[in-house]
Motif scaffolding. Sequence first.
Motif, PDB file in Angstrom:
ATOM      1  N   PHE A 214      -8.350  11.843  16.458  1.00 36.23           N
ATOM      2  CA  PHE A 214      -8.381  10.562  16.578  1.00 36.23           C
ATOM      3  C   PHE A 214      -7.056  10.186  16.476  1.00 36.23           C
ATOM      4  CE2 PHE A 214     -12.387  11.777  14.851  1.00 36.23           C
ATOM      5  CZ  PHE A 214     -13.307  11.082  15.588  1.00 36.23           C
ATOM      6  N   ARG A 215      -6.764   8.565  16.601  1.00 32.81           N
ATOM      7  CA  ARG A 215      -5.476   8.223  16.305  1.00 32.81           C
ATOM      8  C   ARG A 215      -5.603   7.107  15.312  1.00 32.81           C
ATOM      9  NH1 ARG A 215      -1.319  10.696  18.278  1.00 32.81           N
ATOM     10  NH2 ARG A 215       0.174   9.175  17.573  1.00 32.81           N
ATOM     11  N   GLY A 216      -4.744   6.788  14.394  1.00 28.83           N
ATOM     12  CA  GLY A 216      -4.990   5.722  13.408  1.00 28.83           C
ATOM     13  C   GLY A 216      -3.711   5.430  12.761  1.00 28.83           C
ATOM     14  N   THR A 217      -3.670   4.330  12.173  1.00 31.73           N
ATOM     15  CA  THR A 217      -2.528   3.701  11.283  1.00 31.73           C
ATOM     16  C   THR A 217      -2.833   3.758   9.659  1.00 31.73           C
ATOM     17  OG1 THR A 217      -3.347   1.647  11.539  1.00 31.73           O
ATOM     18  CG2 THR A 217      -1.714   2.173  13.032  1.00 31.73           C
ATOM     19  N   ILE A 218      -1.824   4.356   9.136  1.00 28.64           N
ATOM     20  CA  ILE A 218      -1.776   4.420   7.779  1.00 28.64           C
ATOM     21  C   ILE A 218      -1.968   3.279   7.122  1.00 28.64           C
ATOM     22  CG2 ILE A 218      -0.895   5.399   5.621  1.00 28.64           C
ATOM     23  CD1 ILE A 218       0.731   7.178   7.292  1.00 28.64           C
ATOM     24  N   SER A 219      -3.156   2.557   6.374  1.00 27.15           N
ATOM     25  CA  SER A 219      -3.275   1.333   5.502  1.00 27.15           C
ATOM     26  C   SER A 219      -3.019   1.477   4.214  1.00 27.15           C
ATOM     27  CB  SER A 219      -4.542   0.911   5.844  1.00 27.15           C
ATOM     28  OG  SER A 219      -5.511   2.055   5.263  1.00 27.15           O
ATOM     29  N   SER A 220      -2.781   2.659   3.573  1.00 23.85           N
ATOM     30  CA  SER A 220      -2.333   2.577   2.287  1.00 23.85           C
ATOM     31  C   SER A 220      -1.919   4.145   1.832  1.00 23.85           C
ATOM     32  CB  SER A 220      -3.218   2.136   1.105  1.00 23.85           C
ATOM     33  OG  SER A 220      -4.296   2.938   0.847  1.00 23.85           O
ATOM     34  N   MET A 221      -1.283   4.347   0.690  1.00 27.10           N
ATOM     35  CA  MET A 221      -0.918   5.557   0.452  1.00 27.10           C
ATOM     36  C   MET A 221      -0.805   5.872  -1.210  1.00 27.10           C
ATOM     37  SD  MET A 221       2.413   5.965   2.676  1.00 27.10           S
ATOM     38  CE  MET A 221       3.129   7.673   2.484  1.00 27.10           C
ATOM     39  N   GLU A 222      -1.444   6.658  -1.698  1.00 34.37           N
ATOM     40  CA  GLU A 222      -1.802   6.797  -3.117  1.00 34.37           C
ATOM     41  C   GLU A 222      -1.239   8.064  -3.633  1.00 34.37           C
ATOM     42  OE1 GLU A 222      -6.034   7.606  -4.823  1.00 34.37           O
ATOM     43  OE2 GLU A 222      -6.244   5.723  -3.768  1.00 34.37           O
ATOM     44  N   TYR A 223      -0.638   8.134  -4.466  1.00 34.35           N
ATOM     45  CA  TYR A 223       0.489   9.219  -4.942  1.00 34.35           C
ATOM     46  C   TYR A 223      -0.265   9.909  -5.954  1.00 34.35           C
ATOM     47  CZ  TYR A 223       4.005   7.307  -1.706  1.00 34.35           C
ATOM     48  OH  TYR A 223       4.664   7.091  -0.556  1.00 34.35           O
ATOM     49  N   HIS A 224      -0.419  11.334  -6.024  1.00 29.67           N
ATOM     50  CA  HIS A 224      -1.040  11.958  -7.213  1.00 29.67           C
ATOM     51  C   HIS A 224      -0.042  13.073  -7.693  1.00 29.67           C
ATOM     52  CE1 HIS A 224      -4.735   9.897  -7.124  1.00 29.67           C
ATOM     53  NE2 HIS A 224      -4.788   9.936  -5.724  1.00 29.67           N
TER      54      HIS A 224
ATOM     55  N   PHE B 144       0.009  16.515  -4.082  1.00 29.48           N
ATOM     56  CA  PHE B 144      -1.066  16.334  -3.065  1.00 29.48           C
ATOM     57  C   PHE B 144      -1.007  14.548  -3.059  1.00 29.48           C
ATOM     58  CE2 PHE B 144      -2.250  20.473  -2.255  1.00 29.48           C
ATOM     59  CZ  PHE B 144      -2.313  20.522  -0.953  1.00 29.48           C
ATOM     60  N   ASN B 145      -1.044  14.255  -1.974  1.00 27.86           N
ATOM     61  CA  ASN B 145      -1.151  12.523  -2.017  1.00 27.86           C
ATOM     62  C   ASN B 145      -2.322  12.119  -0.933  1.00 27.86           C
ATOM     63  OD1 ASN B 145       1.330  12.087  -3.860  1.00 27.86           O
ATOM     64  ND2 ASN B 145       1.978  13.459  -2.063  1.00 27.86           N
ATOM     65  N   LEU B 146      -2.896  10.997  -1.262  1.00 26.84           N
ATOM     66  CA  LEU B 146      -4.004  10.709  -0.192  1.00 26.84           C
ATOM     67  C   LEU B 146      -3.618   9.488   0.377  1.00 26.84           C
ATOM     68  CD1 LEU B 146      -7.134  10.626  -2.750  1.00 26.84           C
ATOM     69  CD2 LEU B 146      -6.317  12.301  -1.048  1.00 26.84           C
ATOM     70  N   LEU B 147      -3.701   9.721   1.764  1.00 30.74           N
ATOM     71  CA  LEU B 147      -3.276   8.496   2.826  1.00 30.74           C
ATOM     72  C   LEU B 147      -4.777   7.946   3.170  1.00 30.74           C
ATOM     73  CD1 LEU B 147      -0.582  10.179   5.069  1.00 30.74           C
ATOM     74  CD2 LEU B 147      -0.355   9.132   3.004  1.00 30.74           C
TER      75      LEU B 147
ATOM     76  N   PRO C 149     -12.435   4.257   8.239  1.00 28.35           N
ATOM     77  CA  PRO C 149     -11.462   4.812   7.421  1.00 28.35           C
ATOM     78  C   PRO C 149     -11.640   6.393   7.126  1.00 28.35           C
ATOM     79  CG  PRO C 149     -13.334   4.037   6.202  1.00 28.35           C
ATOM     80  CD  PRO C 149     -13.901   3.509   7.788  1.00 28.35           C
ATOM     81  N   VAL C 150     -10.580   6.825   7.240  1.00 27.05           N
ATOM     82  CA  VAL C 150     -10.303   8.309   6.901  1.00 27.05           C
ATOM     83  C   VAL C 150      -9.209   8.358   5.606  1.00 27.05           C
ATOM     84  CG1 VAL C 150      -9.716  10.523   7.881  1.00 27.05           C
ATOM     85  CG2 VAL C 150     -10.704   8.711   9.335  1.00 27.05           C
ATOM     86  N   VAL C 151      -9.643   9.358   4.635  1.00 28.60           N
ATOM     87  CA  VAL C 151      -8.895   9.562   3.712  1.00 28.60           C
ATOM     88  C   VAL C 151      -8.260  11.212   3.656  1.00 28.60           C
ATOM     89  CG1 VAL C 151      -8.393   9.980   1.289  1.00 28.60           C
ATOM     90  CG2 VAL C 151     -10.143   8.274   2.261  1.00 28.60           C
TER      91      VAL C 151
ATOM     92  N   ASP D  26       8.973  14.674   5.461  1.00 31.79           N
ATOM     93  CA  ASP D  26       9.311  15.153   6.679  1.00 31.79           C
ATOM     94  C   ASP D  26       8.805  14.587   7.880  1.00 31.79           C
ATOM     95  OD1 ASP D  26      10.348  17.488   5.413  1.00 31.79           O
ATOM     96  OD2 ASP D  26       8.611  18.974   6.045  1.00 31.79           O
ATOM     97  N   MET D  27       7.779  13.860   7.975  1.00 30.23           N
ATOM     98  CA  MET D  27       7.285  13.255   9.044  1.00 30.23           C
ATOM     99  C   MET D  27       7.473  11.842   8.729  1.00 30.23           C
ATOM    100  SD  MET D  27       3.492  14.672   9.178  1.00 30.23           S
ATOM    101  CE  MET D  27       2.866  13.742  10.625  1.00 30.23           C
ATOM    102  N   GLY D  28       8.293  11.382   7.774  1.00 32.54           N
ATOM    103  CA  GLY D  28       8.681   9.926   7.388  1.00 32.54           C
ATOM    104  C   GLY D  28       7.391   8.915   7.393  1.00 32.54           C
ATOM    105  N   LEU D  29       6.567   9.395   6.746  1.00 31.00           N
ATOM    106  CA  LEU D  29       5.342   8.439   6.735  1.00 31.00           C
ATOM    107  C   LEU D  29       5.409   7.199   5.861  1.00 31.00           C
ATOM    108  CD1 LEU D  29       2.547  11.078   6.887  1.00 31.00           C
ATOM    109  CD2 LEU D  29       3.535   9.992   8.698  1.00 31.00           C
ATOM    110  N   GLU D  30       4.928   6.161   6.107  1.00 32.77           N
ATOM    111  CA  GLU D  30       4.990   5.088   5.418  1.00 32.77           C
ATOM    112  C   GLU D  30       3.680   4.225   5.862  1.00 32.77           C
ATOM    113  OE1 GLU D  30       8.814   3.689   6.206  1.00 32.77           O
ATOM    114  OE2 GLU D  30       8.180   2.480   7.639  1.00 32.77           O
ATOM    115  N   VAL D  31       3.093   3.207   5.285  1.00 28.26           N
ATOM    116  CA  VAL D  31       2.024   2.289   5.374  1.00 28.26           C
ATOM    117  C   VAL D  31       2.487   1.551   6.710  1.00 28.26           C
ATOM    118  CG1 VAL D  31       1.041   0.226   4.774  1.00 28.26           C
ATOM    119  CG2 VAL D  31       1.723   1.743   3.082  1.00 28.26           C
ATOM    120  N   GLY D  32       1.662   1.806   7.762  1.00 28.79           N
ATOM    121  CA  GLY D  32       1.647   1.133   9.204  1.00 28.79           C
ATOM    122  C   GLY D  32       2.341   2.320  10.210  1.00 28.79           C
ATOM    123  N   SER D  33       2.554   3.554   9.563  1.00 33.71           N
ATOM    124  CA  SER D  33       2.807   4.382  10.706  1.00 33.71           C
ATOM    125  C   SER D  33       1.631   4.931  11.558  1.00 33.71           C
ATOM    126  CB  SER D  33       3.464   5.717  10.057  1.00 33.71           C
ATOM    127  OG  SER D  33       4.467   5.571   9.069  1.00 33.71           O
TER     128      SER D  33
END
Lengths: 269, 353
Positions: free
Chosen positions: B295-305, B308-311, B318-320, B330-337
């Motif tokens: 699937f393709r999707g956009t990151i709606s939130s990032m939770e730091y633990h 390991f972190n949950l996107l 919704p996928v976690v 490395d992938m330069g991920l941020e909310v909206g990517s």
Amino acid sequence: MNFSGFFCSVRKNPLSFFFFFVGLGIILFVAGTLFNLLFKTLFLNTDNFYKVMQDETVLRSIWLTMYTSFLATIIAMIFGIPLAYVLARHDFPFKQVIESFIDIPIIIPHTVAGIALFSLLMKRGAIGGFFESIGIVFQDSMWGVVAAMLFVSYPFFVNAAKDGFASVNPNYENVARTLGASQTHAFLHITLPLSLRHVISGAIMSWARGVSEFGAVVVIAYYPMIASTLILYRFNTGGLSESQPIAVLLIIMCFITFMALRLVSKKKW
Amino acid sequence: MLKIKDISNDWDGIFSLKGIDLHVREGEYFVILGPTGAGKTLLLEIIAGLYYPDEGSIKLRGKDVTTLPPEKRNVGFLYQDYSLFPNYDSRSNIEYGLKVRKLPKEEINRIVEALTSMLDIGHLLSRDVTTLSGGEQQKVAMARALAVRPDILLLDEPFSALDEATKEKLINDMKALHRREGITTIHVTHSQEEAMILADRIAIMMDGRIVQVGDPKEIFFKPVSVDVARFVKVENIWDVDIVDNSPKGLLMKLDGKEILTGQYTSPIGERARLLIRPEDIVIGSGELTSARNRFRGTISSMEYHGFFNLLRIDCGFPVVVAVTMQSINDMGLEVGSEVGVFFKSTALHVVPI
């Protein structure tokens, strides 16, 4: 804590500095009273003091006071340890009522306690007759003194012992039992040794309270005269010069005993 | 070995157990896993005999022990705080149960000797227990419990008072010890890591009930209910329609998207629930993957633990996804990517609704 450390912390806490001097006021009040008594007796009334030290009536009354209070404390411990343990370990209905009830002797005037005890334990009293038939007389006897002292001093013991037992982690007893110990063994080998400091300090407080009791004792047993009764008697018949030396002697002997017991109980168990 | 039948207990309504059934096998390392306040410690104390249940029965080695006092049950108990007797040194703590049993001095010395070398605590024997570190306390408490050769060892959160590094080492020591000695053990914890590493079998306990019993794989990958799934951090729970049953697997529809699962025999047209762990989903920018579900999707939130972190990713549903810090950087991920989301059909678990 050394002195320089104390002054350093005081400089950072001006309020505490102020409070310290306010608090000092009440200490000075008590210290001044006692110092005045000791000074007058030991330095201005020295002859009288020596005479009192050799007065057998005085010495006997002081010994009687300490001894009866000791007996009262032992009785308080025999009944108080189980009571304190149950209160520390268990919750049950009306527990708070019982706890408040234990404090009643601290609250009521001690002459009232004396009257109550007297009407129960006198020869014609509710249970005094029974005790007389088995040879224990309270009215004007040593046992009357012990009963009065027990009544007013046992709350101090029970409350201290209760705090002591409550401060011992109940898991210790649980573990001991899984290791094969009976409840009694766990109590005697784990809980009691660990709360011994509280128990001993409670006993000391109870003993000290018994020694200082007058109101309840004098109602049920004017004779044999304990130190407080004797002091009042000598004050009434001979005034300050007669009574002051006894008071000082009592203070000194109590203080010595008190310090000795404290030192013993400070030891690590 | 240990058979618990229908135990119930009500403790002023604060802690209560409701119809607990458990069967622990000889030599098993059994973990009771559950959130705080589930009644785990109470259950363990009932097994030890420190409390009696209102209802139900406990059998230990075929013998009914339901109302037997703890001193007659021969169980070893380790509390979270280890509860070493502070008025004794380490050696006297270990010897306590042996002295209660009035064993001869040589016998006691022999047992202490054996435990000392087994747990490597020789240097601690003469120490005052109040000066021991958490890990050292745990070992001495362990020796004390093992000294009386208990039929069963009961551990109440034995690692929760330790720092990370000590904890990891001692968990592995515990595993080695259990493998070597094979003593039947019940371990109560809220830590999934401990359960995963140590358990032969796990029981999930929630709100005074045992809700699932199984080996770690079953518990962590096939939770029986949404509550269990949430607790074991299966973050993805999707209610879907079964639209086709092909030789490749089931075809499900979720908000118009199609998901392919492994082989199940569920009738077409029914609703079903899909579960998948966030660790079993990968993200990437390319298409180079063998996973059947893409699937393709956009990151709606990032939770730091931490490592390991949950996107949370919006793919139309919704996928976690769990990703490492390294990947995020490395992938330069941020909310909206925008990212590709991939998971294997076999990583999905289907439960009926």
